[in-house]
Design a protein around this motif. Structure first.
Motif: not given
Ligand code: AP5
Ligand code: ZN
Length: 217
Positions: A42-56
Protein backbone atom coordinates in the motif's frame (compact mmCIF):
# COMPACT_ATOMS: atom_id res chain seq x y z
CA UNK A 1 26.03 -13.44 -15.77
CA UNK A 2 24.58 -10.10 -16.81
CA UNK A 3 21.49 -10.44 -18.94
CA UNK A 4 18.00 -9.11 -19.59
CA UNK A 5 14.87 -11.02 -20.63
CA UNK A 6 12.66 -9.51 -23.29
CA UNK A 7 9.33 -10.99 -24.38
CA UNK A 8 5.57 -10.37 -24.27
CA UNK A 9 3.32 -11.04 -21.25
CA UNK A 10 3.18 -14.79 -20.70
CA UNK A 11 6.30 -15.58 -22.76
CA UNK A 12 7.93 -17.24 -19.73
CA UNK A 13 10.29 -14.56 -18.36
CA UNK A 14 9.22 -15.17 -14.77
CA UNK A 15 9.40 -18.95 -15.29
CA UNK A 16 12.91 -19.04 -16.77
CA UNK A 17 14.63 -16.21 -14.87
CA UNK A 18 14.58 -17.89 -11.41
CA UNK A 19 16.21 -21.04 -12.87
CA UNK A 20 19.07 -19.01 -14.37
CA UNK A 21 19.36 -17.00 -11.18
CA UNK A 22 19.85 -20.14 -9.13
CA UNK A 23 22.32 -21.67 -11.59
CA UNK A 24 24.53 -18.57 -11.89
CA UNK A 25 23.99 -17.30 -8.33
CA UNK A 26 22.95 -13.98 -9.85
CA UNK A 27 20.01 -11.89 -8.68
CA UNK A 28 16.64 -12.06 -10.46
CA UNK A 29 15.05 -8.62 -10.57
CA UNK A 30 11.46 -8.60 -11.82
CA UNK A 31 10.14 -5.04 -12.01
CA UNK A 32 6.60 -6.45 -12.13
CA UNK A 33 7.19 -8.34 -8.84
CA UNK A 34 8.74 -5.23 -7.26
CA UNK A 35 5.71 -3.12 -8.25
CA UNK A 36 3.28 -5.80 -7.02
CA UNK A 37 5.02 -5.82 -3.66
CA UNK A 38 4.51 -2.03 -3.46
CA UNK A 39 0.83 -2.55 -4.27
CA UNK A 40 0.55 -5.16 -1.52
CA UNK A 41 2.25 -2.90 1.02
CA UNK A 42 0.00 0.00 0.00
CA UNK A 43 2.85 2.47 -0.66
CA UNK A 44 2.24 5.70 -2.61
CA UNK A 45 4.00 4.15 -5.63
CA UNK A 46 1.89 1.02 -5.19
CA UNK A 47 -1.33 3.02 -5.37
CA UNK A 48 -0.25 4.78 -8.58
CA UNK A 49 1.17 1.60 -10.11
CA UNK A 50 -1.91 -0.56 -9.48
CA UNK A 51 -4.10 1.65 -11.62
CA UNK A 52 -1.57 1.68 -14.47
CA UNK A 53 -0.86 -2.07 -14.27
CA UNK A 54 -4.53 -3.07 -14.26
CA UNK A 55 -5.00 -1.03 -17.45
CA UNK A 56 -1.95 -2.59 -19.12
CA UNK A 57 -0.01 0.67 -19.32
CA UNK A 58 3.55 1.47 -18.22
CA UNK A 59 4.85 3.12 -15.07
CA UNK A 60 7.12 6.10 -15.90
CA UNK A 61 10.67 5.50 -17.11
CA UNK A 62 12.06 7.71 -14.36
CA UNK A 63 10.50 5.68 -11.55
CA UNK A 64 11.50 2.36 -13.08
CA UNK A 65 15.10 3.40 -13.79
CA UNK A 66 15.48 4.54 -10.17
CA UNK A 67 14.14 1.22 -8.88
CA UNK A 68 16.66 -0.76 -10.93
CA UNK A 69 19.52 1.61 -10.09
CA UNK A 70 18.78 1.22 -6.40
CA UNK A 71 18.64 -2.60 -6.64
CA UNK A 72 21.87 -2.90 -8.65
CA UNK A 73 23.69 -0.65 -6.20
CA UNK A 74 22.34 -1.99 -2.93
CA UNK A 75 21.11 -5.54 -3.39
CA UNK A 76 24.02 -7.77 -2.32
CA UNK A 77 22.66 -10.73 -4.25
CA UNK A 78 23.38 -8.77 -7.48
CA UNK A 79 27.15 -8.75 -6.83
CA UNK A 80 27.70 -11.89 -8.92
CA UNK A 81 25.53 -10.69 -11.76
CA UNK A 82 21.90 -10.08 -12.57
CA UNK A 83 18.95 -11.25 -14.63
CA UNK A 84 16.48 -8.47 -15.34
CA UNK A 85 12.89 -9.52 -16.07
CA UNK A 86 10.46 -6.85 -17.30
CA UNK A 87 13.14 -4.17 -17.57
CA UNK A 88 14.03 -2.46 -19.87
CA UNK A 89 10.58 -2.01 -21.33
CA UNK A 90 11.13 1.11 -23.46
CA UNK A 91 14.08 2.30 -25.56
CA UNK A 92 14.83 5.12 -23.06
CA UNK A 93 14.99 2.51 -20.24
CA UNK A 94 17.44 0.46 -22.34
CA UNK A 95 19.60 3.55 -22.92
CA UNK A 96 19.61 4.46 -19.22
CA UNK A 97 20.51 0.89 -18.28
CA UNK A 98 23.46 1.03 -20.68
CA UNK A 99 24.69 4.29 -19.12
CA UNK A 100 24.32 2.86 -15.63
CA UNK A 101 26.20 -0.36 -16.45
CA UNK A 102 28.95 1.44 -18.38
CA UNK A 103 29.53 3.70 -15.38
CA UNK A 104 29.86 0.61 -13.15
CA UNK A 105 32.14 -1.14 -15.64
CA UNK A 106 29.76 -4.11 -15.80
CA UNK A 107 28.31 -4.03 -19.35
CA UNK A 108 25.36 -6.19 -20.31
CA UNK A 109 26.43 -9.49 -21.91
CA UNK A 110 23.24 -10.61 -23.65
CA UNK A 111 19.61 -9.73 -24.21
CA UNK A 112 17.47 -12.86 -24.47
CA UNK A 113 14.17 -12.40 -26.28
CA UNK A 114 11.54 -15.07 -25.62
CA UNK A 115 9.76 -15.16 -28.97
CA UNK A 116 6.20 -16.47 -29.17
CA UNK A 117 3.06 -15.81 -31.18
CA UNK A 118 0.38 -13.69 -29.46
CA UNK A 119 -2.23 -16.40 -30.05
CA UNK A 120 -0.54 -18.71 -27.53
CA UNK A 121 -0.48 -16.16 -24.71
CA UNK A 122 -4.17 -16.01 -23.73
CA UNK A 123 -4.24 -19.55 -22.34
CA UNK A 124 -0.91 -19.03 -20.53
CA UNK A 125 -2.10 -15.84 -18.85
CA UNK A 126 -5.63 -16.92 -17.94
CA UNK A 127 -4.34 -20.16 -16.36
CA UNK A 128 -1.53 -18.56 -14.34
CA UNK A 129 -1.38 -18.79 -10.54
CA UNK A 130 1.28 -16.98 -8.53
CA UNK A 131 2.82 -17.13 -5.09
CA UNK A 132 2.93 -13.41 -4.23
CA UNK A 133 5.80 -13.49 -1.71
CA UNK A 134 8.32 -15.23 -4.01
CA UNK A 135 6.90 -14.36 -7.45
CA UNK A 136 6.87 -18.09 -8.35
CA UNK A 137 4.35 -18.83 -11.08
CA UNK A 138 2.37 -21.94 -11.86
CA UNK A 139 -0.25 -22.84 -14.45
CA UNK A 140 -3.49 -24.72 -13.81
CA UNK A 141 -2.81 -26.93 -16.84
CA UNK A 142 0.81 -26.50 -18.05
CA UNK A 143 2.60 -26.39 -14.68
CA UNK A 144 0.18 -27.32 -11.86
CA UNK A 145 1.28 -27.09 -8.22
CA UNK A 146 1.57 -30.38 -6.32
CA UNK A 147 -1.43 -29.44 -4.15
CA UNK A 148 -4.23 -27.40 -5.72
CA UNK A 149 -3.88 -23.59 -5.21
CA UNK A 150 -0.86 -24.12 -2.91
CA UNK A 151 2.80 -23.07 -3.33
CA UNK A 152 5.08 -26.15 -3.55
CA UNK A 153 7.82 -24.58 -1.41
CA UNK A 154 6.02 -22.71 1.37
CA UNK A 155 2.57 -24.33 1.36
CA UNK A 156 1.05 -20.83 1.17
CA UNK A 157 -1.99 -20.08 -1.03
CA UNK A 158 -1.64 -19.18 -4.71
CA UNK A 159 -3.54 -16.27 -6.26
CA UNK A 160 -4.34 -14.83 -9.68
CA UNK A 161 -2.85 -11.50 -10.77
CA UNK A 162 -5.40 -8.70 -11.10
CA UNK A 163 -4.11 -7.93 -14.64
CA UNK A 164 -4.46 -11.54 -15.82
CA UNK A 165 -7.72 -11.17 -17.71
CA UNK A 166 -8.28 -11.02 -21.48
CA UNK A 167 -9.09 -7.30 -21.50
CA UNK A 168 -5.92 -6.21 -19.64
CA UNK A 169 -3.83 -8.73 -21.59
CA UNK A 170 -4.99 -7.21 -24.91
CA UNK A 171 -3.76 -3.82 -23.71
CA UNK A 172 -0.49 -5.23 -22.31
CA UNK A 173 0.18 -6.85 -25.70
CA UNK A 174 -0.52 -3.61 -27.57
CA UNK A 175 1.82 -1.76 -25.18
CA UNK A 176 4.45 -4.47 -25.68
CA UNK A 177 4.36 -4.23 -29.47
CA UNK A 178 4.46 -0.44 -29.58
CA UNK A 179 6.86 0.37 -26.72
CA UNK A 180 8.93 -2.71 -25.84
CA UNK A 181 9.45 -4.69 -29.08
CA UNK A 182 11.59 -1.85 -30.60
CA UNK A 183 14.24 -2.57 -27.93
CA UNK A 184 15.28 -5.67 -29.94
CA UNK A 185 16.83 -3.44 -32.62
CA UNK A 186 18.83 -1.60 -29.94
CA UNK A 187 20.45 -4.85 -28.75
CA UNK A 188 20.79 -6.31 -32.27
CA UNK A 189 22.86 -3.26 -33.18
CA UNK A 190 25.14 -4.05 -30.20
CA UNK A 191 25.27 -7.72 -31.26
CA UNK A 192 23.88 -8.78 -27.85
CA UNK A 193 20.44 -9.96 -28.93
CA UNK A 194 19.56 -13.68 -28.91
CA UNK A 195 16.14 -14.99 -29.97
CA UNK A 196 14.71 -18.02 -28.13
CA UNK A 197 11.70 -20.05 -29.31
CA UNK A 198 9.44 -19.67 -26.28
CA UNK A 199 6.56 -21.74 -27.64
CA UNK A 200 8.38 -24.96 -26.68
CA UNK A 201 8.01 -26.78 -23.35
CA UNK A 202 9.60 -25.01 -20.35
CA UNK A 203 12.59 -27.39 -20.07
CA UNK A 204 13.29 -27.13 -23.82
CA UNK A 205 13.21 -23.34 -23.52
CA UNK A 206 15.72 -23.59 -20.65
CA UNK A 207 18.10 -25.65 -22.80
CA UNK A 208 17.95 -23.09 -25.63
CA UNK A 209 18.66 -20.30 -23.17
CA UNK A 210 21.75 -22.06 -21.78
CA UNK A 211 22.98 -22.67 -25.34
CA UNK A 212 22.70 -19.02 -26.26
CA UNK A 213 24.60 -17.61 -23.28
CA UNK A 214 28.21 -16.46 -23.69
CA UNK A 215 30.57 -19.33 -22.83
CA UNK A 216 32.74 -17.23 -20.50
CA UNK A 217 30.12 -16.65 -17.78
P1 AP5 B 1 5.25 -7.94 -15.48
O1 AP5 B 1 4.99 -8.57 -14.19
O2 AP5 B 1 6.63 -7.86 -15.99
O3 AP5 B 1 4.27 -8.59 -16.55
P2 AP5 B 1 4.43 -8.95 -18.11
O4 AP5 B 1 5.57 -8.35 -18.82
O5 AP5 B 1 3.11 -8.70 -18.68
O6 AP5 B 1 4.87 -10.41 -18.11
P3 AP5 B 1 4.22 -11.60 -17.36
O7 AP5 B 1 4.70 -11.62 -15.95
O8 AP5 B 1 2.75 -11.61 -17.60
O9 AP5 B 1 4.81 -12.81 -18.21
P4 AP5 B 1 6.07 -13.75 -18.01
O10 AP5 B 1 6.86 -13.70 -19.28
O11 AP5 B 1 6.82 -13.49 -16.76
O12 AP5 B 1 5.33 -15.16 -17.94
P5 AP5 B 1 5.39 -16.36 -16.87
O13 AP5 B 1 6.78 -16.93 -16.84
O14 AP5 B 1 4.78 -15.97 -15.58
O15 AP5 B 1 4.70 -6.42 -15.45
C1 AP5 B 1 3.39 -6.13 -14.99
C2 AP5 B 1 3.09 -4.65 -15.17
O16 AP5 B 1 4.00 -3.86 -14.37
C3 AP5 B 1 3.26 -4.09 -16.59
O17 AP5 B 1 2.10 -4.31 -17.36
C4 AP5 B 1 3.53 -2.60 -16.29
O18 AP5 B 1 2.34 -1.91 -16.02
C5 AP5 B 1 4.36 -2.64 -15.03
N1 AP5 B 1 5.81 -2.66 -15.29
C6 AP5 B 1 6.67 -3.70 -15.01
N2 AP5 B 1 7.92 -3.39 -15.40
C7 AP5 B 1 7.87 -2.15 -15.94
C8 AP5 B 1 8.84 -1.29 -16.53
N3 AP5 B 1 10.12 -1.68 -16.66
N4 AP5 B 1 8.44 -0.09 -16.99
C9 AP5 B 1 7.15 0.31 -16.88
N5 AP5 B 1 6.18 -0.44 -16.32
C10 AP5 B 1 6.52 -1.67 -15.85
O19 AP5 B 1 4.46 -17.41 -17.63
C11 AP5 B 1 3.08 -17.18 -17.82
C12 AP5 B 1 2.28 -18.47 -17.60
O20 AP5 B 1 2.64 -19.43 -18.59
C13 AP5 B 1 2.56 -19.14 -16.24
O21 AP5 B 1 1.36 -19.67 -15.76
C14 AP5 B 1 3.57 -20.24 -16.57
O22 AP5 B 1 3.45 -21.35 -15.68
C15 AP5 B 1 3.18 -20.62 -17.99
N6 AP5 B 1 4.35 -20.99 -18.83
C16 AP5 B 1 5.61 -20.43 -18.81
N7 AP5 B 1 6.40 -21.00 -19.74
C17 AP5 B 1 5.63 -21.95 -20.36
C18 AP5 B 1 5.89 -22.86 -21.43
N8 AP5 B 1 7.10 -22.94 -22.02
N9 AP5 B 1 4.88 -23.66 -21.84
C19 AP5 B 1 3.64 -23.59 -21.25
N10 AP5 B 1 3.35 -22.75 -20.23
C20 AP5 B 1 4.33 -21.93 -19.79
ZN1 ZN C 1 6.54 -12.12 -15.16
Amino acid sequence: LRTVFLGPPGAGKGTQAPLLSEYFKACHLSTGDILRSHVKQGTELGKQAKEIMDKGGLVSDEIMVNIIKDELENNVTCKNGFILDGFPRTVPQAQKLDEMLTARNTPLETALELEIDDSLLVSRITGRLIHPASGRSYHTEFNPPKIEMTDDVTGEPLVRRSDDNVEALTKRLATYHSQTAPIAAFYKFQNKWRGIDAAKKPDEVSVRIMESLPSNT
